[in-house]
Write a protein that holds these residues in place. Structure first.
Motif, PDB file in Angstrom:
ATOM      1  N   VAL A  25     108.026  36.088  45.549  1.00  0.00           N
ATOM      2  CA  VAL A  25     106.699  35.778  45.036  1.00  0.00           C
ATOM      3  C   VAL A  25     106.555  36.469  43.684  1.00  0.00           C
ATOM      4  N   THR A  26     106.159  35.708  42.662  1.00  0.00           N
ATOM      5  CA  THR A  26     106.073  36.263  41.313  1.00  0.00           C
ATOM      6  C   THR A  26     104.659  36.126  40.759  1.00  0.00           C
ATOM      7  N   ALA A  27     104.273  37.110  39.958  1.00  0.00           N
ATOM      8  CA  ALA A  27     103.022  37.070  39.203  1.00  0.00           C
ATOM      9  C   ALA A  27     103.402  36.732  37.768  1.00  0.00           C
ATOM     10  N   LEU A  28     103.006  35.537  37.337  1.00  0.00           N
ATOM     11  CA  LEU A  28     103.328  35.044  36.003  1.00  0.00           C
ATOM     12  C   LEU A  28     102.085  35.108  35.129  1.00  0.00           C
ATOM     13  N   GLY A  29     102.291  35.385  33.861  1.00  0.00           N
ATOM     14  CA  GLY A  29     101.180  35.386  32.919  1.00  0.00           C
ATOM     15  C   GLY A  29     101.621  34.794  31.603  1.00  0.00           C
ATOM     16  N   TYR A  30     100.663  34.286  30.851  1.00  0.00           N
ATOM     17  CA  TYR A  30     100.994  33.706  29.550  1.00  0.00           C
ATOM     18  C   TYR A  30     101.235  34.812  28.533  1.00  0.00           C
ATOM     19  N   ILE A  55     102.438  42.403  45.717  1.00  0.00           N
ATOM     20  CA  ILE A  55     102.864  42.626  44.340  1.00  0.00           C
ATOM     21  C   ILE A  55     101.997  43.751  43.781  1.00  0.00           C
ATOM     22  N   ALA A  56     102.636  44.830  43.358  1.00  0.00           N
ATOM     23  CA  ALA A  56     101.912  46.009  42.887  1.00  0.00           C
ATOM     24  C   ALA A  56     102.068  46.180  41.375  1.00  0.00           C
ATOM     25  N   ASP A  57     101.339  47.141  40.859  1.00  0.00           N
ATOM     26  CA  ASP A  57     101.441  47.565  39.454  1.00  0.00           C
ATOM     27  C   ASP A  57     101.061  46.478  38.458  1.00  0.00           C
ATOM     28  N   LEU A  58     100.055  45.682  38.790  1.00  0.00           N
ATOM     29  CA  LEU A  58      99.580  44.659  37.865  1.00  0.00           C
ATOM     30  C   LEU A  58      98.476  45.228  36.976  1.00  0.00           C
ATOM     31  N   GLN A  59      98.575  44.948  35.700  1.00  0.00           N
ATOM     32  CA  GLN A  59      97.540  45.354  34.760  1.00  0.00           C
ATOM     33  C   GLN A  59      96.466  44.276  34.685  1.00  0.00           C
ATOM     34  N   ARG A  60      95.358  44.617  34.061  1.00  0.00           N
ATOM     35  CA  ARG A  60      94.267  43.648  33.867  1.00  0.00           C
ATOM     36  C   ARG A  60      94.838  42.383  33.228  1.00  0.00           C
ATOM     37  N   GLY A  61      94.400  41.224  33.720  1.00  0.00           N
ATOM     38  CA  GLY A  61      94.853  39.976  33.124  1.00  0.00           C
ATOM     39  C   GLY A  61      94.680  38.803  34.066  1.00  0.00           C
ATOM     40  N   THR A  62      95.139  37.661  33.592  1.00  0.00           N
ATOM     41  CA  THR A  62      95.103  36.428  34.367  1.00  0.00           C
ATOM     42  C   THR A  62      96.529  36.081  34.765  1.00  0.00           C
ATOM     43  N   TYR A  63      96.744  35.877  36.062  1.00  0.00           N
ATOM     44  CA  TYR A  63      98.093  35.634  36.581  1.00  0.00           C
ATOM     45  C   TYR A  63      98.135  34.315  37.350  1.00  0.00           C
ATOM     46  N   TYR A  64      99.322  33.739  37.377  1.00  0.00           N
ATOM     47  CA  TYR A  64      99.618  32.560  38.182  1.00  0.00           C
ATOM     48  C   TYR A  64     100.668  33.002  39.191  1.00  0.00           C
ATOM     49  N   ILE A  65     100.388  32.817  40.465  1.00  0.00           N
ATOM     50  CA  ILE A  65     101.277  33.292  41.520  1.00  0.00           C
ATOM     51  C   ILE A  65     102.163  32.126  41.957  1.00  0.00           C
ATOM     52  N   ALA A  66     103.485  32.378  41.999  1.00  0.00           N
ATOM     53  CA  ALA A  66     104.452  31.351  42.386  1.00  0.00           C
ATOM     54  C   ALA A  66     105.360  31.894  43.477  1.00  0.00           C
ATOM     55  N   VAL A  67     105.882  30.987  44.302  1.00  0.00           N
ATOM     56  CA  VAL A  67     106.809  31.394  45.364  1.00  0.00           C
ATOM     57  C   VAL A  67     108.039  30.490  45.334  1.00  0.00           C
ATOM     58  N   ALA A 106      97.942  24.999  38.746  1.00  0.00           N
ATOM     59  CA  ALA A 106      97.707  26.235  39.496  1.00  0.00           C
ATOM     60  C   ALA A 106      96.325  26.821  39.212  1.00  0.00           C
ATOM     61  N   THR A 107      95.811  27.545  40.199  1.00  0.00           N
ATOM     62  CA  THR A 107      94.555  28.275  40.048  1.00  0.00           C
ATOM     63  C   THR A 107      94.884  29.683  39.578  1.00  0.00           C
ATOM     64  N   PRO A 108      94.360  30.104  38.438  1.00  0.00           N
ATOM     65  CA  PRO A 108      94.649  31.458  37.964  1.00  0.00           C
ATOM     66  C   PRO A 108      93.963  32.505  38.831  1.00  0.00           C
ATOM     67  N   VAL A 109      94.600  33.666  38.923  1.00  0.00           N
ATOM     68  CA  VAL A 109      94.041  34.797  39.654  1.00  0.00           C
ATOM     69  C   VAL A 109      93.678  35.851  38.615  1.00  0.00           C
ATOM     70  N   LEU A 110      92.393  36.144  38.491  1.00  0.00           N
ATOM     71  CA  LEU A 110      91.902  37.118  37.520  1.00  0.00           C
ATOM     72  C   LEU A 110      91.979  38.507  38.131  1.00  0.00           C
ATOM     73  N   ILE A 111      92.662  39.401  37.446  1.00  0.00           N
ATOM     74  CA  ILE A 111      92.877  40.763  37.937  1.00  0.00           C
ATOM     75  C   ILE A 111      92.124  41.750  37.047  1.00  0.00           C
ATOM     76  N   LYS A 112      91.358  42.629  37.689  1.00  0.00           N
ATOM     77  CA  LYS A 112      90.675  43.718  36.980  1.00  0.00           C
ATOM     78  C   LYS A 112      91.323  45.032  37.429  1.00  0.00           C
ATOM     79  N   PRO A 113      91.172  46.089  36.656  1.00  0.00           N
ATOM     80  CA  PRO A 113      91.775  47.371  37.021  1.00  0.00           C
ATOM     81  C   PRO A 113      91.383  47.812  38.428  1.00  0.00           C
ATOM     82  N   GLY A 114      92.383  48.197  39.202  1.00  0.00           N
ATOM     83  CA  GLY A 114      92.143  48.706  40.548  1.00  0.00           C
ATOM     84  C   GLY A 114      91.917  47.652  41.617  1.00  0.00           C
TER      85      GLY A 114
END
Length: 181
Positions: A25-30, A55-67, A106-114
């Protein structure tokens, strides 16, 4: 001040709801590279025996999750034995959240700190797969070129980290690339 990193987690199952072990499983970002906007892998994780991933250690951003699921040829057998098989070969294709074939869907997943984003689940279905067979020949002598690496690149992908399947040609120059979808 450092912002706390975030996590994304979920479960990967087959059509019947059974867990799929060792799926990637990968967290992809532009990202912008060489004047173009491309997806690239930021983090990844494999599923455990219960089909769960984190999936750990993600910084703030918009990610697309793929498997992706590797080694899905069931039962495991030689491609040479499948030439005249009446049983269709199936494999799991790469999919993006929520179970779509293309990153543009894909539906983007918005990640905020923490953040601890849960429930990014996939239910995968096998699709017909094919073998690509051929031979590599020496252009000057017409002889087989054993040991040459043959790659099948995924078309239409915008992933910066190119995804491909590579096989080595046999001593007589023949090759078989499995799991083309």
């Amino acid at each position: 001040q450092l912002a706390p990193h975030a996590t994304v987690s979920g479960k990967i199952t087959d059509r019947d709801g059974d867990p799929i072990e060792n799926a990637n499983v990968t967290a992809l970002g532009y990202d912008y590279n060489n004047g173009g906007k491309m997806l690239r892998v930021f983090q990844s994780a494999n599923t455990d025996d219960r089909g769960q991933y984190r999936i750990a250690d993600l910084q703030r951003g918009t990610y697309y999750i793929a498997v992706t699921v590797n080694g899905t040829n069931t039962p495991i057998e030689s491609p040479q034995l499948r030439v005249h098989s009446q049983i269709p070969h199936e494999t799991y294709p790469e999919v993006f959240y929520p179970n779509v074939a293309e990153p543009s869907q894909a539906t983007p997943v918005l990640i905020k700190p923490g953040d601890d984003v849960t429930g990014i689940d996939f239910r995968l279905a096998k699709v017909p797969a094919f073998y690509i067979r051929g031979s590599v020949a020496n252009a000057q002598a017409g002889q087989g070129r054993g040991g040459v690496q043959v790659q099948r690149a995924y078309t239409g992908t915008t992933v910066q980290q190119q995804r491909y399947i590579a096989v080595r040609a046999q001593p007589d120059g023949t090759f078989i690339v499995p799991d083309a979808v």
